[in-house]
Write a protein that holds these residues in place. Structure first.
Motif, short mmCIF file in Angstrom:
data_model
loop_
_atom_site.label_atom_id
_atom_site.label_comp_id
_atom_site.label_asym_id
_atom_site.label_seq_id
_atom_site.Cartn_x
_atom_site.Cartn_y
_atom_site.Cartn_z
N MET A 144 -21.83 -1.40 -1.92
CA MET A 144 -20.77 -0.64 -1.30
C MET A 144 -20.32 -1.37 -0.03
SD MET A 144 -20.54 3.17 0.40
CE MET A 144 -21.89 3.77 -0.50
N THR A 145 -19.02 -1.42 0.17
CA THR A 145 -18.46 -2.04 1.36
C THR A 145 -18.84 -1.22 2.58
OG1 THR A 145 -16.59 -2.79 0.02
CG2 THR A 145 -16.32 -2.89 2.40
N LYS A 146 -19.43 -1.87 3.57
CA LYS A 146 -19.83 -1.18 4.80
C LYS A 146 -18.62 -0.56 5.47
CE LYS A 146 -24.13 -2.61 4.53
NZ LYS A 146 -24.60 -2.25 3.21
N GLU A 147 -18.86 0.59 6.12
CA GLU A 147 -17.78 1.36 6.72
C GLU A 147 -16.89 0.52 7.65
OE1 GLU A 147 -17.16 5.49 9.24
OE2 GLU A 147 -19.07 4.41 9.43
N GLU A 148 -17.49 -0.26 8.51
CA GLU A 148 -16.72 -1.04 9.47
C GLU A 148 -15.84 -2.08 8.78
OE1 GLU A 148 -20.68 0.28 11.22
OE2 GLU A 148 -20.06 -0.71 9.37
N VAL A 149 -16.36 -2.70 7.75
CA VAL A 149 -15.57 -3.69 6.98
C VAL A 149 -14.48 -2.97 6.20
CG1 VAL A 149 -15.68 -5.42 5.14
CG2 VAL A 149 -17.48 -5.33 6.89
N ARG A 150 -14.81 -1.80 5.66
CA ARG A 150 -13.82 -1.00 4.93
C ARG A 150 -12.63 -0.66 5.83
NH1 ARG A 150 -17.48 2.42 3.00
NH2 ARG A 150 -16.95 4.16 4.32
N VAL A 151 -12.90 -0.23 7.05
CA VAL A 151 -11.83 0.14 7.99
C VAL A 151 -10.92 -1.06 8.26
CG1 VAL A 151 -11.39 0.79 10.40
CG2 VAL A 151 -13.09 2.04 9.06
N LEU A 152 -11.52 -2.21 8.52
CA LEU A 152 -10.72 -3.42 8.79
C LEU A 152 -9.95 -3.87 7.56
CD1 LEU A 152 -13.28 -5.33 11.00
CD2 LEU A 152 -11.08 -4.38 11.74
N THR A 153 -10.58 -3.79 6.41
CA THR A 153 -9.91 -4.18 5.16
C THR A 153 -8.70 -3.30 4.91
OG1 THR A 153 -11.98 -4.98 4.21
CG2 THR A 153 -10.22 -4.44 2.65
N LEU A 154 -8.86 -2.01 5.08
CA LEU A 154 -7.75 -1.07 4.87
C LEU A 154 -6.64 -1.28 5.90
CD1 LEU A 154 -9.86 2.05 3.94
CD2 LEU A 154 -8.38 0.73 2.40
N ALA A 155 -7.02 -1.59 7.13
CA ALA A 155 -6.01 -1.86 8.16
C ALA A 155 -5.22 -3.11 7.79
CB ALA A 155 -6.67 -2.03 9.52
N LYS A 156 -5.89 -4.15 7.31
CA LYS A 156 -5.21 -5.38 6.91
C LYS A 156 -4.34 -5.18 5.68
CE LYS A 156 -6.81 -8.54 9.80
NZ LYS A 156 -5.89 -9.36 10.60
N THR A 157 -4.71 -4.23 4.83
CA THR A 157 -3.97 -3.98 3.60
C THR A 157 -2.64 -3.28 3.87
OG1 THR A 157 -6.09 -3.82 2.44
CG2 THR A 157 -4.17 -3.03 1.26
N ARG A 158 -2.58 -2.50 4.95
CA ARG A 158 -1.36 -1.79 5.33
C ARG A 158 -0.80 -0.93 4.20
NH1 ARG A 158 1.46 -6.66 8.74
NH2 ARG A 158 -0.16 -6.79 10.31
N LEU A 159 -1.62 0.02 3.80
CA LEU A 159 -1.25 0.91 2.71
C LEU A 159 -0.21 1.93 3.15
CD1 LEU A 159 -4.88 1.40 1.44
CD2 LEU A 159 -3.09 0.10 0.30
N ALA A 160 0.58 2.40 2.19
CA ALA A 160 1.61 3.41 2.45
C ALA A 160 1.79 4.27 1.20
CB ALA A 160 2.93 2.72 2.82
N PRO A 161 2.34 5.47 1.38
CA PRO A 161 2.56 6.35 0.23
C PRO A 161 3.39 5.66 -0.86
CG PRO A 161 2.91 7.56 2.27
CD PRO A 161 2.73 6.10 2.65
N GLY A 162 3.04 5.96 -2.11
CA GLY A 162 3.80 5.49 -3.26
C GLY A 162 3.47 4.09 -3.74
N GLN A 163 2.58 3.40 -3.08
CA GLN A 163 2.29 2.02 -3.48
C GLN A 163 1.40 1.94 -4.72
OE1 GLN A 163 0.61 0.42 0.16
NE2 GLN A 163 2.58 -0.47 0.73
N VAL A 164 1.53 0.81 -5.41
CA VAL A 164 0.64 0.45 -6.50
C VAL A 164 -0.39 -0.52 -5.92
CG1 VAL A 164 0.43 -0.79 -8.71
CG2 VAL A 164 2.37 0.77 -8.30
#
Length: 179
Positions: A1-21
Protein backbone atom coordinates in the motif's frame (compact mmCIF):
# COMPACT_ATOMS: atom_id res chain seq x y z
CA UNK A 1 0.00 0.00 0.00
CA UNK A 2 1.24 3.47 -0.87
CA UNK A 3 2.20 5.30 2.31
CA UNK A 4 -0.10 8.17 3.24
CA UNK A 5 2.51 10.89 2.75
CA UNK A 6 3.48 9.60 -0.70
CA UNK A 7 -0.20 9.19 -1.60
CA UNK A 8 -0.88 12.86 -0.74
CA UNK A 9 2.02 14.07 -2.89
CA UNK A 10 1.11 11.74 -5.75
CA UNK A 11 -2.47 12.97 -5.77
CA UNK A 12 -1.33 16.60 -5.61
CA UNK A 13 0.96 16.02 -8.62
CA UNK A 14 -1.86 14.28 -10.49
CA UNK A 15 -4.14 17.34 -10.22
CA UNK A 16 -7.40 15.45 -10.30
CA UNK A 17 -10.72 17.13 -11.09
CA UNK A 18 -14.37 16.10 -11.40
CA UNK A 19 -15.30 14.15 -14.52
CA UNK A 20 -11.83 12.91 -15.39
CA UNK A 21 -10.89 9.47 -16.68
CA UNK A 22 -8.03 8.07 -14.57
CA UNK A 23 -5.95 4.96 -15.13
CA UNK A 24 -4.28 3.61 -11.97
CA UNK A 25 -1.83 1.05 -13.34
CA UNK A 26 -0.52 -1.32 -10.69
CA UNK A 27 -3.30 -0.32 -8.29
CA UNK A 28 -2.38 -2.89 -5.64
CA UNK A 29 -4.81 -2.67 -2.72
CA UNK A 30 -6.41 0.44 -4.18
CA UNK A 31 -5.30 3.24 -1.86
CA UNK A 32 -4.59 5.62 -4.77
CA UNK A 33 -7.56 4.41 -6.84
CA UNK A 34 -9.97 5.05 -3.99
CA UNK A 35 -8.62 8.51 -3.21
CA UNK A 36 -8.60 9.35 -6.93
CA UNK A 37 -12.23 8.22 -7.21
CA UNK A 38 -13.20 10.47 -4.30
CA UNK A 39 -11.51 13.42 -6.03
CA UNK A 40 -13.12 12.80 -9.45
CA UNK A 41 -16.90 12.77 -8.91
CA UNK A 42 -18.62 12.13 -12.21
CA UNK A 43 -15.42 10.60 -13.54
CA UNK A 44 -14.15 7.04 -13.73
CA UNK A 45 -11.06 5.46 -12.22
CA UNK A 46 -9.78 2.28 -13.84
CA UNK A 47 -7.92 0.27 -11.18
CA UNK A 48 -5.63 -2.06 -13.13
CA UNK A 49 -3.88 -4.81 -11.19
CA UNK A 50 -2.44 -8.11 -12.37
CA UNK A 51 -2.69 -9.92 -9.01
CA UNK A 52 -6.01 -11.51 -8.06
CA UNK A 53 -5.45 -10.82 -4.36
CA UNK A 54 -4.68 -7.14 -5.01
CA UNK A 55 -7.76 -6.54 -7.15
CA UNK A 56 -9.91 -8.32 -4.54
CA UNK A 57 -8.54 -6.10 -1.76
CA UNK A 58 -9.01 -3.03 -3.93
CA UNK A 59 -12.66 -3.92 -4.53
CA UNK A 60 -13.21 -4.73 -0.84
CA UNK A 61 -11.62 -1.44 0.29
CA UNK A 62 -13.66 0.58 -2.21
CA UNK A 63 -16.87 -1.11 -1.01
CA UNK A 64 -16.04 -0.31 2.64
CA UNK A 65 -15.65 3.37 1.78
CA UNK A 66 -18.63 3.43 -0.56
CA UNK A 67 -16.80 4.51 -3.71
CA UNK A 68 -18.74 3.61 -6.84
CA UNK A 69 -16.81 5.20 -9.71
CA UNK A 70 -14.01 2.64 -9.90
CA UNK A 71 -13.86 -0.07 -12.54
CA UNK A 72 -11.63 -2.95 -11.45
CA UNK A 73 -9.59 -4.61 -14.15
CA UNK A 74 -7.53 -7.68 -13.41
CA UNK A 75 -4.84 -8.06 -16.03
CA UNK A 76 -1.48 -6.87 -17.21
CA UNK A 77 -0.70 -3.53 -18.74
CA UNK A 78 -0.19 -2.55 -21.43
CA UNK A 79 -2.46 -5.26 -22.92
CA UNK A 80 -5.56 -4.38 -20.89
CA UNK A 81 -5.26 -0.67 -21.69
CA UNK A 82 -6.29 -1.15 -25.32
CA UNK A 83 -10.05 -1.13 -24.68
CA UNK A 84 -10.10 1.67 -22.09
CA UNK A 85 -11.14 5.22 -22.92
CA UNK A 86 -8.28 7.71 -23.33
CA UNK A 87 -7.21 9.02 -19.91
CA UNK A 88 -7.00 12.54 -18.53
CA UNK A 89 -4.66 11.24 -15.84
CA UNK A 90 -2.46 8.16 -15.46
CA UNK A 91 -0.90 6.95 -12.23
CA UNK A 92 1.71 4.19 -12.47
CA UNK A 93 2.64 2.37 -9.29
CA UNK A 94 3.67 -0.89 -10.89
CA UNK A 95 4.17 -2.27 -14.36
CA UNK A 96 5.09 -5.93 -13.97
CA UNK A 97 8.40 -5.41 -15.75
CA UNK A 98 6.77 -3.78 -18.79
CA UNK A 99 7.33 -0.15 -17.87
CA UNK A 100 8.73 0.92 -21.25
CA UNK A 101 5.68 -0.44 -23.07
CA UNK A 102 3.26 0.91 -20.45
CA UNK A 103 4.81 4.38 -20.71
CA UNK A 104 4.64 4.28 -24.50
CA UNK A 105 0.92 3.39 -24.50
CA UNK A 106 0.02 5.79 -21.67
CA UNK A 107 1.80 8.72 -23.28
CA UNK A 108 0.32 8.03 -26.71
CA UNK A 109 -3.22 7.82 -25.30
CA UNK A 110 -3.05 10.67 -22.78
CA UNK A 111 -5.51 13.44 -23.61
CA UNK A 112 -4.32 16.95 -24.39
CA UNK A 113 -2.94 18.59 -21.22
CA UNK A 114 -3.17 15.24 -19.43
CA UNK A 115 -0.80 14.22 -16.64
CA UNK A 116 1.15 11.05 -16.00
CA UNK A 117 2.51 10.42 -12.49
CA UNK A 118 4.86 7.54 -11.71
CA UNK A 119 5.93 6.37 -8.27
CA UNK A 120 9.33 4.71 -8.45
CA UNK A 121 11.19 3.02 -5.63
CA UNK A 122 14.14 1.59 -7.57
CA UNK A 123 16.96 3.36 -9.34
CA UNK A 124 16.29 1.24 -12.42
CA UNK A 125 12.71 2.50 -12.66
CA UNK A 126 13.89 6.07 -12.20
CA UNK A 127 16.55 5.61 -14.90
CA UNK A 128 14.05 4.09 -17.34
CA UNK A 129 11.56 6.92 -16.72
CA UNK A 130 14.12 9.68 -17.11
CA UNK A 131 15.35 8.14 -20.36
CA UNK A 132 11.79 7.84 -21.70
CA UNK A 133 10.91 11.40 -20.69
CA UNK A 134 14.13 13.18 -21.70
CA UNK A 135 13.27 16.39 -23.53
CA UNK A 136 9.64 16.24 -22.44
CA UNK A 137 7.75 18.39 -19.92
CA UNK A 138 8.79 16.39 -16.87
CA UNK A 139 9.32 17.01 -13.15
CA UNK A 140 11.00 14.63 -10.67
CA UNK A 141 11.01 14.83 -6.90
CA UNK A 142 12.52 12.49 -4.33
CA UNK A 143 10.53 12.01 -1.16
CA UNK A 144 12.32 11.03 2.04
CA UNK A 145 10.01 10.44 4.98
CA UNK A 146 10.86 9.51 8.54
CA UNK A 147 8.37 8.71 11.28
CA UNK A 148 8.87 8.98 15.02
CA UNK A 149 8.58 5.53 16.62
CA UNK A 150 8.73 4.45 20.26
CA UNK A 151 12.15 3.51 21.57
CA UNK A 152 11.77 2.67 25.26
CA UNK A 153 10.84 5.92 27.01
CA UNK A 154 11.90 7.92 23.98
CA UNK A 155 11.08 8.28 20.35
CA UNK A 156 13.48 7.99 17.46
CA UNK A 157 13.22 8.57 13.76
CA UNK A 158 12.70 5.58 11.48
CA UNK A 159 13.23 6.31 7.79
CA UNK A 160 10.98 4.90 5.11
CA UNK A 161 12.43 3.99 1.72
CA UNK A 162 12.78 7.02 -0.54
CA UNK A 163 10.29 7.32 -3.39
CA UNK A 164 10.73 9.18 -6.66
CA UNK A 165 7.61 10.86 -8.01
CA UNK A 166 7.94 11.55 -11.72
CA UNK A 167 5.36 13.80 -13.37
CA UNK A 168 4.87 14.25 -17.11
CA UNK A 169 2.57 16.95 -18.44
CA UNK A 170 1.15 16.56 -21.94
CA UNK A 171 1.44 20.00 -23.51
CA UNK A 172 -1.40 19.53 -25.95
CA UNK A 173 0.97 20.26 -28.84
CA UNK A 174 2.00 17.15 -30.78
CA UNK A 175 5.06 17.20 -33.00
CA UNK A 176 4.63 16.21 -36.63
CA UNK A 177 6.72 13.12 -35.92
CA UNK A 178 4.03 11.75 -33.60
CA UNK A 179 1.14 12.41 -35.98
Amino acid sequence: MTKEEVRVLTLAKTRLAPGQVVWDIGSGTGSLSIEAALLTPGGTVYAIEKNTLGIGLCRENANKIGVDNIIFIQGEAPGVLEKLPDPDRVIIGGSGGCLSQVLQVAMSRLKSKGRLVINAVTMETLTLCTAALTGKNCDIIQVNISRAVPYGNYRMWRALNPVYIITYQETGVRSQESE
